[in-house]
Structures are given as C-alpha cells and as structure tokens.
Design a protein around this motif. Structure first.
Motif, PDB file in Angstrom:
ATOM      1  N   PHE A 147      -3.325   0.686  31.845  1.00  0.00           N
ATOM      2  CA  PHE A 147      -4.354   1.195  30.919  1.00  0.00           C
ATOM      3  C   PHE A 147      -4.819   0.077  29.988  1.00  0.00           C
ATOM      4  O   PHE A 147      -4.651   0.144  28.786  1.00  0.00           O
ATOM      5  N   GLN A 207     -10.364   5.751  29.502  1.00  0.00           N
ATOM      6  CA  GLN A 207      -9.354   6.791  29.230  1.00  0.00           C
ATOM      7  C   GLN A 207      -9.494   7.281  27.786  1.00  0.00           C
ATOM      8  O   GLN A 207      -9.378   8.476  27.509  1.00  0.00           O
ATOM      9  N   THR A 222     -10.329  11.111  26.390  1.00  0.00           N
ATOM     10  CA  THR A 222      -9.534  11.792  25.362  1.00  0.00           C
ATOM     11  C   THR A 222     -10.412  12.332  24.235  1.00  0.00           C
ATOM     12  O   THR A 222     -10.076  13.334  23.606  1.00  0.00           O
ATOM     13  N   CYS A 247       0.958   6.995  23.658  1.00  0.00           N
ATOM     14  CA  CYS A 247      -0.021   7.488  22.662  1.00  0.00           C
ATOM     15  C   CYS A 247      -1.450   7.046  22.952  1.00  0.00           C
ATOM     16  O   CYS A 247      -2.381   7.526  22.312  1.00  0.00           O
ATOM     17  N   GLY A 248      -1.645   6.122  23.909  1.00  0.00           N
ATOM     18  CA  GLY A 248      -2.998   5.652  24.222  1.00  0.00           C
ATOM     19  C   GLY A 248      -3.680   5.104  22.983  1.00  0.00           C
ATOM     20  O   GLY A 248      -3.089   4.359  22.199  1.00  0.00           O
ATOM     21  N   ASP A 279       3.406   2.987  23.068  1.00  0.00           N
ATOM     22  CA  ASP A 279       2.700   2.755  24.337  1.00  0.00           C
ATOM     23  C   ASP A 279       3.018   1.324  24.807  1.00  0.00           C
ATOM     24  O   ASP A 279       3.072   0.407  23.975  1.00  0.00           O
ATOM     25  N   PRO A 280       3.217   1.119  26.117  1.00  0.00           N
ATOM     26  CA  PRO A 280       3.513  -0.236  26.595  1.00  0.00           C
ATOM     27  C   PRO A 280       2.272  -1.121  26.706  1.00  0.00           C
ATOM     28  O   PRO A 280       2.398  -2.339  26.879  1.00  0.00           O
ATOM     29  N   SER A 281       1.072  -0.515  26.611  1.00  0.00           N
ATOM     30  CA  SER A 281      -0.147  -1.309  26.778  1.00  0.00           C
ATOM     31  C   SER A 281      -0.571  -1.914  25.434  1.00  0.00           C
ATOM     32  O   SER A 281      -0.837  -1.182  24.472  1.00  0.00           O
ATOM     33  N   SER A 304       5.916  -0.367  23.539  1.00  0.00           N
ATOM     34  CA  SER A 304       7.167  -0.272  24.288  1.00  0.00           C
ATOM     35  C   SER A 304       7.061   0.809  25.367  1.00  0.00           C
ATOM     36  O   SER A 304       6.221   1.701  25.294  1.00  0.00           O
ATOM     37  N   ILE A 360       5.127   7.722  34.794  1.00  0.00           N
ATOM     38  CA  ILE A 360       6.385   7.005  34.571  1.00  0.00           C
ATOM     39  C   ILE A 360       7.284   7.144  35.801  1.00  0.00           C
ATOM     40  O   ILE A 360       7.470   8.250  36.316  1.00  0.00           O
TER      41      ILE A 360
HETATM   42  C1  LIG Z   1      -3.555   8.852  30.646  1.00  0.00           C
HETATM   43  S1  LIG Z   1      -3.042   7.835  29.354  1.00  0.00           S
HETATM   44  C2  LIG Z   1      -2.844   9.033  28.054  1.00  0.00           C
HETATM   45  C3  LIG Z   1      -2.915   8.436  26.692  1.00  0.00           C
HETATM   46  C4  LIG Z   1      -2.841   9.439  25.533  1.00  0.00           C
HETATM   47  N1  LIG Z   1      -1.615  10.175  25.541  1.00  0.00           N
HETATM   48  C5  LIG Z   1      -4.025  10.363  25.557  1.00  0.00           C
HETATM   49  O1  LIG Z   1      -3.875  11.550  25.870  1.00  0.00           O
HETATM   50  O2  LIG Z   1      -5.128   9.893  25.261  1.00  0.00           O
HETATM   51  C6  LIG Z   1      -1.384   7.438  29.764  1.00  0.00           C
HETATM   52  C7  LIG Z   1      -0.739   6.478  28.780  1.00  0.00           C
HETATM   53  O3  LIG Z   1       0.644   6.326  29.136  1.00  0.00           O
HETATM   54  C8  LIG Z   1       1.009   4.994  28.891  1.00  0.00           C
HETATM   55  N2  LIG Z   1       2.211   4.686  29.702  1.00  0.00           N
HETATM   56  C9  LIG Z   1       2.278   4.285  30.987  1.00  0.00           C
HETATM   57  N3  LIG Z   1       3.550   4.051  31.340  1.00  0.00           N
HETATM   58  C10 LIG Z   1       4.308   4.339  30.253  1.00  0.00           C
HETATM   59  C11 LIG Z   1       5.711   4.272  29.980  1.00  0.00           C
HETATM   60  N4  LIG Z   1       6.578   3.878  30.907  1.00  0.00           N
HETATM   61  N5  LIG Z   1       6.140   4.624  28.742  1.00  0.00           N
HETATM   62  C12 LIG Z   1       5.260   5.038  27.796  1.00  0.00           C
HETATM   63  N6  LIG Z   1       3.923   5.107  28.004  1.00  0.00           N
HETATM   64  C13 LIG Z   1       3.452   4.763  29.208  1.00  0.00           C
HETATM   65  C14 LIG Z   1      -0.231   4.205  29.322  1.00  0.00           C
HETATM   66  O4  LIG Z   1      -0.257   2.887  28.802  1.00  0.00           O
HETATM   67  C15 LIG Z   1      -1.335   5.078  28.801  1.00  0.00           C
HETATM   68  O5  LIG Z   1      -1.772   4.722  27.512  1.00  0.00           O
END
Ligand SMILES: C[S@@+](CC[C@H](N)C(=O)[O-])C[C@H]1O[C@@H](n2cnc3c(N)ncnc32)[C@H](O)[C@@H]1O
Length: 255
Positions: free
Chosen positions: A3, A11, A15, A44-45, A67-69, A91, A115
């Motif tokens: 992301f 994305q 949201t 948390c995006g 968030d890891p991104s 993270s 995940i």
């Molecule tokens: C579809 S987006 C949703 C973002 C936010 N929750 C929203 O509803 O707008 C998925 C999010 O999960 C994060 N993500 C992916 N792998 C993850 C992990 N292993 N641990 C935590 N977050 C992760 C991505 O970076 C991305 O921001």
C-alpha cells in the motif's frame, strides 16, 4: 499487496467514500468509545479512523495507529497533525511496541485479510488488550465482491486477477480463530452494499481503476481491458449494472 504511493493513495480515497464512512460508523458504534480510553487501530492506512477515535477519546485518551507502510503512516501523521492524543507506529501487526494489557480496544479494518499469519496477528493484538476489552474487525467477503454487467468470462477474469488477498473469505473463519485465542461473546454484523452507478467519486469507480492496474500488471492486453470497460459503461447506460460488496463486522471480548 503493497500500500505505497499509487495503490495507497487510491486506497485512502476508497476509505473516504460513502462505503468507507458507513463502515467506520459501524465500527465506532460497536467500539462505544469513552473519554480517556486508549484504542489501537492496526493497519490504520491513512489514519481516517484514528482521527475519529482521537476525537471520541478526548485529550485524556489516546488513539494509536499502526501500519507497516511508510507512505500510509506519513499521510496518517499529516491528517492528524493537529491532534495531541495520537501516536503512529510504523510496524507489522506481529511486532507492535506498545505496553501489554494497555488498550481498551483493538480494531482492524480490511487488514487481517492481507496478513500471512492471522492467528499470530490475533495473538499479538490480544496481548495489547486489557481484560474484558473489545476487539472489532471489518473484513470483506471477497468472493462476493465485484461488478455485474460485462460478459461473464471476461468479467470473471478481471475479478480473479484482482483477488490477491491472502484470506478472501476471512469472516467465515474468524469466529473459530477468535475462540482459539480465548475471546468471548463473538458476534457478527453484515454490512452489504449494492450500488447501481459508478460516478466519479464512488467506491466502484476507484475499484475499477485498481482492477485495471492489476490487469495491466498481469499482462492483460489493452484491448481486453478496454472491452471490459466498454461493457461496464454500456451496462450502466442500459440499467443492467451493479456493484456489490459485503463486509462483515466481527466483535468479541478478551477474557
Ligand atoms: C486495505 S488497507 C486498509 C487501511 C485502513 N484500515 C482503512 O480502512 O482505510 C490495508 C492496510 O493494512 C496494512 N497492512 C498490510 N500488512 C500488514 C501487517 N502485516 N500488519 C499491519 N498492517 C498491515 C497495509 O499497509 C494497509 O495500509
């Protein structure tokens, strides 16, 4: 799926659409937040929910976004720059540096399905929760996600390429996974959407863009992609277009 930049930006727009807003309203209702609470939003995006949580828990409370991104965290920090009770951590869900048993709620939106090891993520999240505190997750039933209108074979191909989530039907398995972690009072609530147009700022419009991106990356020809788009447009004109998505909110309490 990564992301970052392009995908992350789209994305975040998704949201911000009515679908994203209605999902967050359902989450906030279920969380039933009180002033002074500490809440963690994992994955948390761009920080939309963290911003809203921060307003609900007030300056004595805390909203933590993980968030890891780096791209998502940077944008989330910018969104919440005027809020003093917000913390962002870059993270993975499995590796969050937050005190054990310190959170009044943990929440995930459209994250667990991406995940690898959901059980490990749930176990890590539960360790952060206070006893008898709430867990709230929203995930999509991806097998029921998509556009209706174009011819079946072409339409199915476009959707299959897009369904890169690791756990496409996570809500059907989540209750058992939560039980395994010792969660109690597990409940589900369906959040269905049936949309019959794709105007400029709509949820379907931006999914169409992401689906085209995915198809280009997979090497689908421009001609086929254009044919699919034309059929979508034609079906919309004829009134035989629909976009459906079913999200599921799952809530539970830690022991
Ligand atoms: C579809 S987006 C949703 C973002 C936010 N929750 C929203 O509803 O707008 C998925 C999010 O999960 C994060 N993500 C992916 N792998 C993850 C992990 N292993 N641990 C935590 N977050 C992760 C991505 O970076 C991305 O921001």
């Amino acid at each position: 799926m990564q992301f970052d930049n392009k995908i992350g930006s789209i994305q975040q727009i998704l949201t911000a659409t009515n679908v994203g807003i209605l999902r967050r309203q359902a989450i906030l209702k279920e969380l039933n937040l009180k002033k002074g609470q500490t809440i963690i939003d994992i994955g948390c995006g761009g920080g939309h929910l963290v911003e809203e949580i921060s307003m609900c828990v007030g300056y004595m409370g805390k909203a933590i976004g993980v968030d890891p991104s780096e791209f998502q965290i940077k944008t989330a920090k910018e969104r919440c720059k005027n809020l003093s009770n917000v913390q962002f951590i870059c993270s993975n869900a499995n590796d969050i540096n937050v005190e054990i048993n310190s959170c009044d709620a943990v929440t995930f939106t459209q994250t667990l399905e991406y995940i690898d090891d959901v059980d490990e993520a749930l176990c890590s999240a539960k360790r952060l929760q206070k006893p008898m505190s709430i867990f709230v997750n929203v995930s999509t039933l991806w097998d029921f996600f998509g556009f209706h209108g174009p011819e079946k074979k072409l339409n199915d191909m476009m959707h299959e390429i897009y369904r890169s989530q690791k756990h496409r039907m996570l809500p059907t398995k989540l209750n058992g996974k939560l039980e395994k972690q010792g969660y109690k009072n597990i409940k589900t609530l369906e959040i269905p959407f049936f949309i019959t147009n794709k105007d400029e700022n709509s949820f379907p419009k931006y999914h169409e863009i992401l689906m085209i991106n995915a198809a280009i990356k997979k090497g689908v020809s421009q001609d086929l992609i254009q044919k699919w788009q034309d059929q979508l447009q034609e079906s919309e004109k004829k009134g035989s277009f629909a976009f459906t998505v079913i999200s599921v909110l799952t809530s539970a309490f830690s022991k």
